[in-house]
Design a protein around this motif. Structure first.
Motif, PDB file in Angstrom:
ATOM      1  N   SER A   1       0.852  -1.195   0.000  1.00  0.00           N
ATOM      2  CA  SER A   1       0.000   0.000   0.000  1.00  0.00           C
ATOM      3  C   SER A   1       0.885   1.242   0.000  1.00  0.00           C
ATOM      4  O   SER A   1       2.097   1.156   0.209  1.00  0.00           O
ATOM      5  CB  SER A   1      -0.887   0.001   1.248  1.00  0.00           C
ATOM      6  N   GLU A   2       0.282   2.397  -0.224  1.00  0.00           N
ATOM      7  CA  GLU A   2       1.050   3.648  -0.154  1.00  0.00           C
ATOM      8  C   GLU A   2       1.622   3.849   1.246  1.00  0.00           C
ATOM      9  O   GLU A   2       2.683   4.430   1.396  1.00  0.00           O
ATOM     10  CB  GLU A   2       0.199   4.836  -0.577  1.00  0.00           C
ATOM     11  N   LYS A   3       0.916   3.365   2.265  1.00  0.00           N
ATOM     12  CA  LYS A   3       1.420   3.459   3.638  1.00  0.00           C
ATOM     13  C   LYS A   3       2.710   2.653   3.801  1.00  0.00           C
ATOM     14  O   LYS A   3       3.576   2.998   4.600  1.00  0.00           O
ATOM     15  CB  LYS A   3       0.357   2.955   4.617  1.00  0.00           C
ATOM     16  N   GLU A   4       2.850   1.587   3.029  1.00  0.00           N
ATOM     17  CA  GLU A   4       4.028   0.734   3.112  1.00  0.00           C
ATOM     18  C   GLU A   4       5.155   1.194   2.184  1.00  0.00           C
ATOM     19  O   GLU A   4       6.278   0.700   2.275  1.00  0.00           O
ATOM     20  CB  GLU A   4       3.651  -0.718   2.789  1.00  0.00           C
ATOM     21  N   ALA A   5       4.860   2.152   1.306  1.00  0.00           N
ATOM     22  CA  ALA A   5       5.865   2.697   0.389  1.00  0.00           C
ATOM     23  C   ALA A   5       6.618   3.829   1.085  1.00  0.00           C
ATOM     24  O   ALA A   5       6.039   4.606   1.837  1.00  0.00           O
ATOM     25  CB  ALA A   5       5.189   3.219  -0.874  1.00  0.00           C
ATOM     26  N   MET A   6       7.927   3.893   0.830  1.00  0.00           N
ATOM     27  CA  MET A   6       8.746   4.924   1.466  1.00  0.00           C
ATOM     28  C   MET A   6       9.734   5.471   0.433  1.00  0.00           C
ATOM     29  O   MET A   6      10.379   4.712  -0.290  1.00  0.00           O
ATOM     30  CB  MET A   6       9.514   4.326   2.647  1.00  0.00           C
ATOM     31  N   SER A   7       9.840   6.786   0.398  1.00  0.00           N
ATOM     32  CA  SER A   7      10.819   7.421  -0.488  1.00  0.00           C
ATOM     33  C   SER A   7      12.178   7.482   0.206  1.00  0.00           C
ATOM     34  O   SER A   7      12.278   7.312   1.431  1.00  0.00           O
ATOM     35  CB  SER A   7      10.363   8.840  -0.841  1.00  0.00           C
ATOM     36  N   GLY A   8      13.195   7.738  -0.571  1.00  0.00           N
ATOM     37  CA  GLY A   8      14.531   7.910  -0.005  1.00  0.00           C
ATOM     38  C   GLY A   8      14.586   9.091   0.943  1.00  0.00           C
ATOM     39  O   GLY A   8      15.301   9.068   1.954  1.00  0.00           O
ATOM     40  N   ASP A   9      13.820  10.144   0.632  1.00  0.00           N
ATOM     41  CA  ASP A   9      13.773  11.313   1.513  1.00  0.00           C
ATOM     42  C   ASP A   9      13.245  10.940   2.895  1.00  0.00           C
ATOM     43  O   ASP A   9      13.812  11.332   3.921  1.00  0.00           O
ATOM     44  CB  ASP A   9      12.884  12.415   0.911  1.00  0.00           C
ATOM     45  N   GLU A  10      12.160  10.166   2.919  1.00  0.00           N
ATOM     46  CA  GLU A  10      11.586   9.729   4.199  1.00  0.00           C
ATOM     47  C   GLU A  10      12.568   8.858   4.971  1.00  0.00           C
ATOM     48  O   GLU A  10      12.735   9.009   6.181  1.00  0.00           O
ATOM     49  CB  GLU A  10      10.296   8.946   3.966  1.00  0.00           C
ATOM     50  N   PHE A  11      13.214   7.937   4.260  1.00  0.00           N
ATOM     51  CA  PHE A  11      14.185   7.034   4.880  1.00  0.00           C
ATOM     52  C   PHE A  11      15.304   7.834   5.536  1.00  0.00           C
ATOM     53  O   PHE A  11      15.668   7.591   6.690  1.00  0.00           O
ATOM     54  CB  PHE A  11      14.733   6.078   3.816  1.00  0.00           C
ATOM     55  N   CYS A  12      15.834   8.793   4.801  1.00  0.00           N
ATOM     56  CA  CYS A  12      16.928   9.621   5.328  1.00  0.00           C
ATOM     57  C   CYS A  12      16.464  10.479   6.500  1.00  0.00           C
ATOM     58  O   CYS A  12      17.222  10.665   7.464  1.00  0.00           O
ATOM     59  CB  CYS A  12      17.515  10.488   4.220  1.00  0.00           C
ATOM     60  N   ASN A  13      15.245  10.989   6.436  1.00  0.00           N
ATOM     61  CA  ASN A  13      14.716  11.781   7.550  1.00  0.00           C
ATOM     62  C   ASN A  13      14.627  10.955   8.827  1.00  0.00           C
ATOM     63  O   ASN A  13      14.981  11.428   9.907  1.00  0.00           O
ATOM     64  CB  ASN A  13      13.345  12.373   7.214  1.00  0.00           C
ATOM     65  N   ILE A  14      14.175   9.710   8.714  1.00  0.00           N
ATOM     66  CA  ILE A  14      14.069   8.830   9.876  1.00  0.00           C
ATOM     67  C   ILE A  14      15.439   8.611  10.512  1.00  0.00           C
ATOM     68  O   ILE A  14      15.585   8.617  11.734  1.00  0.00           O
ATOM     69  CB  ILE A  14      13.434   7.476   9.486  1.00  0.00           C
TER      70      ILE A  14
ATOM     71  N   GLY B   1      18.097  10.544  10.086  1.00  0.00           N
ATOM     72  CA  GLY B   1      18.847  11.785  10.287  1.00  0.00           C
ATOM     73  C   GLY B   1      20.027  11.915   9.333  1.00  0.00           C
ATOM     74  O   GLY B   1      21.079  12.429   9.696  1.00  0.00           O
ATOM     75  N   ILE B   2      19.840  11.441   8.118  1.00  0.00           N
ATOM     76  CA  ILE B   2      20.890  11.466   7.100  1.00  0.00           C
ATOM     77  C   ILE B   2      20.566  12.562   6.079  1.00  0.00           C
ATOM     78  O   ILE B   2      19.414  12.768   5.728  1.00  0.00           O
ATOM     79  CB  ILE B   2      20.969  10.097   6.380  1.00  0.00           C
ATOM     80  N   ASP B   3      21.605  13.224   5.572  1.00  0.00           N
ATOM     81  CA  ASP B   3      21.450  14.270   4.565  1.00  0.00           C
ATOM     82  C   ASP B   3      21.386  13.626   3.178  1.00  0.00           C
ATOM     83  O   ASP B   3      22.411  13.274   2.597  1.00  0.00           O
ATOM     84  CB  ASP B   3      22.628  15.236   4.663  1.00  0.00           C
ATOM     85  N   LYS B   4      20.177  13.449   2.655  1.00  0.00           N
ATOM     86  CA  LYS B   4      20.011  12.791   1.356  1.00  0.00           C
ATOM     87  C   LYS B   4      20.643  13.605   0.237  1.00  0.00           C
ATOM     88  O   LYS B   4      21.235  13.042  -0.687  1.00  0.00           O
ATOM     89  CB  LYS B   4      18.543  12.527   1.037  1.00  0.00           C
ATOM     90  N   ALA B   5      20.555  14.915   0.309  1.00  0.00           N
ATOM     91  CA  ALA B   5      21.143  15.758  -0.742  1.00  0.00           C
ATOM     92  C   ALA B   5      22.650  15.516  -0.835  1.00  0.00           C
ATOM     93  O   ALA B   5      23.213  15.463  -1.935  1.00  0.00           O
ATOM     94  CB  ALA B   5      20.855  17.224  -0.467  1.00  0.00           C
ATOM     95  N   ARG B   6      23.292  15.320   0.296  1.00  0.00           N
ATOM     96  CA  ARG B   6      24.732  15.042   0.305  1.00  0.00           C
ATOM     97  C   ARG B   6      25.020  13.686  -0.342  1.00  0.00           C
ATOM     98  O   ARG B   6      25.957  13.556  -1.129  1.00  0.00           O
ATOM     99  CB  ARG B   6      25.262  15.071   1.741  1.00  0.00           C
ATOM    100  N   ILE B   7      24.218  12.698  -0.005  1.00  0.00           N
ATOM    101  CA  ILE B   7      24.384  11.371  -0.618  1.00  0.00           C
ATOM    102  C   ILE B   7      24.198  11.470  -2.123  1.00  0.00           C
ATOM    103  O   ILE B   7      24.988  10.922  -2.896  1.00  0.00           O
ATOM    104  CB  ILE B   7      23.384  10.358  -0.016  1.00  0.00           C
ATOM    105  N   ASP B   8      23.156  12.170  -2.547  1.00  0.00           N
ATOM    106  CA  ASP B   8      22.896  12.321  -3.980  1.00  0.00           C
ATOM    107  C   ASP B   8      24.067  13.013  -4.680  1.00  0.00           C
ATOM    108  O   ASP B   8      24.475  12.602  -5.774  1.00  0.00           O
ATOM    109  CB  ASP B   8      21.608  13.110  -4.216  1.00  0.00           C
TER     110      ASP B   8
END
Length: 117
Positions: free
Chosen positions: A60-73, A75-82
């Motif tokens: 379900s959409e509730k079970e789907a997670m974006s990389g942004d959400e993962f990094c927020n959980i 505390g990782i800077d996704k922009a830096r990884i990208d």
């Protein structure tokens, strides 16, 4: 060059079943108030409907997670990884090409194709 966000969906149902089995087993071991839930993260996809679609609707959409959400959980800077991944992309591409050209049959085929142009 850009990383993809596609998943080999031929096994989606089996993957989700495995996640459910693992989640249920873990749920019995977690002390209150902890809870177990399934999340499927596609690091480069922002649209949850596309993640659900990529899993053939087995999540379900509730079970789907974006990389942004993962990094927020976490505390990782996704922009830096990208940025780091983008910077490494060209050298990785060069490495793959160099290694492929070391294979005589590949080298010869590429040479042949270039001469035809």
């Amino acid at each position: 060059m850009v990383d993809g966000d596609n998943f080999d969906t031929k096994k989606s149902q089996g993957e989700v079943n495995n996640l459910s089995t693992y989640s249920n087993a873990l749920a019995n071991k977690l002390p209150y108030p902890w809870q177990s839930e399934i999340k499927v993260c596609m690091f480069n996809q922002h649209d949850k409907t596309k993640i659900v679609s990529g899993f053939k609707g087995y999540i379900s959409e509730k079970e789907a997670m974006s990389g942004d959400e993962f990094c927020n959980i976490l505390g990782i800077d996704k922009a830096r990884i990208d940025r780091q991944r983008h910077e490494a992309c060209n050298s990785n591409f060069e490495f793959v090409i160099d290694e492929l050209l070391k294979i005589e049959s590949v080298h010869n085929k590429i040479k042949q194709k270039l001469q035809q142009q």
